[in-house]
Design a protein around this motif. Sequence first.
Motif, PDB file in Angstrom:
ATOM      1  N   GLY A  45       0.792  -1.225   0.000  1.00  0.00           N
ATOM      2  CA  GLY A  45       0.000   0.000   0.000  1.00  0.00           C
ATOM      3  C   GLY A  45       0.821   1.271   0.000  1.00  0.00           C
ATOM      4  N   ASN A  46       2.136   1.137  -0.180  1.00  0.00           N
ATOM      5  CA  ASN A  46       3.003   2.312  -0.195  1.00  0.00           C
ATOM      6  C   ASN A  46       3.012   2.949  -1.580  1.00  0.00           C
ATOM      7  OD1 ASN A  46       3.949   1.848   2.519  1.00  0.00           O
ATOM      8  ND2 ASN A  46       5.211   0.192   1.682  1.00  0.00           N
ATOM      9  N   LYS A  47       2.905   4.254  -1.622  1.00  0.00           N
ATOM     10  CA  LYS A  47       2.975   4.967  -2.889  1.00  0.00           C
ATOM     11  C   LYS A  47       4.428   5.104  -3.326  1.00  0.00           C
ATOM     12  CE  LYS A  47      -1.312   7.596  -2.340  1.00  0.00           C
ATOM     13  NZ  LYS A  47      -1.943   8.938  -2.323  1.00  0.00           N
ATOM     14  N   ARG A  48       4.662   4.818  -4.605  1.00  0.00           N
ATOM     15  CA  ARG A  48       6.005   4.868  -5.148  1.00  0.00           C
ATOM     16  C   ARG A  48       6.077   5.860  -6.300  1.00  0.00           C
ATOM     17  NH1 ARG A  48       8.991   2.650  -1.198  1.00  0.00           N
ATOM     18  NH2 ARG A  48       8.235   0.570  -0.635  1.00  0.00           N
ATOM     19  N   ASP A  49       7.244   6.448  -6.452  1.00  0.00           N
ATOM     20  CA  ASP A  49       7.477   7.346  -7.572  1.00  0.00           C
ATOM     21  C   ASP A  49       7.676   6.499  -8.825  1.00  0.00           C
ATOM     22  OD1 ASP A  49       8.969   8.981  -9.544  1.00  0.00           O
ATOM     23  OD2 ASP A  49       8.848  10.509  -7.973  1.00  0.00           O
ATOM     24  N   LEU A  50       6.839   6.683  -9.818  1.00  0.00           N
ATOM     25  CA  LEU A  50       6.883   5.858 -11.021  1.00  0.00           C
ATOM     26  C   LEU A  50       8.182   6.044 -11.790  1.00  0.00           C
ATOM     27  CD1 LEU A  50       5.174   3.832 -12.625  1.00  0.00           C
ATOM     28  CD2 LEU A  50       4.269   5.744 -13.945  1.00  0.00           C
ATOM     29  N   VAL A  51       8.797   7.209 -11.672  1.00  0.00           N
ATOM     30  CA  VAL A  51      10.036   7.483 -12.404  1.00  0.00           C
ATOM     31  C   VAL A  51      11.259   6.992 -11.639  1.00  0.00           C
ATOM     32  CG1 VAL A  51      11.499   9.289 -13.380  1.00  0.00           C
ATOM     33  CG2 VAL A  51       9.010   9.470 -13.563  1.00  0.00           C
ATOM     34  N   VAL A  52      11.310   7.271 -10.335  1.00  0.00           N
ATOM     35  CA  VAL A  52      12.500   6.979  -9.534  1.00  0.00           C
ATOM     36  C   VAL A  52      12.466   5.585  -8.924  1.00  0.00           C
ATOM     37  CG1 VAL A  52      13.873   7.724  -7.542  1.00  0.00           C
ATOM     38  CG2 VAL A  52      12.766   9.424  -9.013  1.00  0.00           C
ATOM     39  N   GLN A  53      11.271   5.129  -8.516  1.00  0.00           N
ATOM     40  CA  GLN A  53      11.176   3.889  -7.740  1.00  0.00           C
ATOM     41  C   GLN A  53      10.554   2.732  -8.528  1.00  0.00           C
ATOM     42  OE1 GLN A  53       9.088   5.961  -4.447  1.00  0.00           O
ATOM     43  NE2 GLN A  53      10.687   5.106  -3.130  1.00  0.00           N
TER      44      GLN A  53
END
Length: 217
Positions: A107-115
């Motif tokens: 459920g953690n939000k991730r950076d689509l570009v960095v992560q």
Amino acid sequence: MSTALTTVLARAEADLVRKKKLQDYYEKMVGEYNSNVVHLRNLTEAQQLLSAVSEKNTMDTLDFITGVINRTLAEMFPADTRTISLEKILYAGKHPHVNVQLVDGAGNKRDLVVQSGTGLRQVVSFLYTVCLIQMTGGRKLLISDEILSGLHPEAKKVINTVLEVLAEDMQFIMVEYGLNDVGKIYNVEKRGKVARVVEVDGDYVNQVFTDDLQAPN
């Protein structure tokens, strides 16, 4: 009757005429104003209705795209759940903008570009584009150049399946390696000074030829 009295009466009559004209003009303006108020109210109500319909259509579109992408990601990453959500926001407070949010299995939000990896971004972008083409009613043709180069072989198998389904009513012209089980495969062969597109017969296992082919006699 004296000249002075005649002048006064003439001015009074002229004033009455002007008053009557002003009164008629005033009543005309009041009528137009009331009519414009009604027209404005109707336009406002119509605009609100259209906005509500547009908002629903937008949300339906985003939900459809999200569903397609997330089902594909579930097939590609069965042991590592990844989902995306599409959120409509206003950029700079006035420009409609769709924000892509990546969420992991916890459920953690991730950076689509960095992560996230290149392959994941490529899949999201590819499916997003395909869904928009399908839903806008335009010509169902997509031309791409190695937009899935970051995928590992197992992920490309899933994309193969997706392409097989989509190819029933959509055309793809793709420059890719590792997508050899869908449609026809062509090589660009250079014989002498001229390059030609040649259909590949039989199986193709990603051969790459660096030397020019000999020109036929």
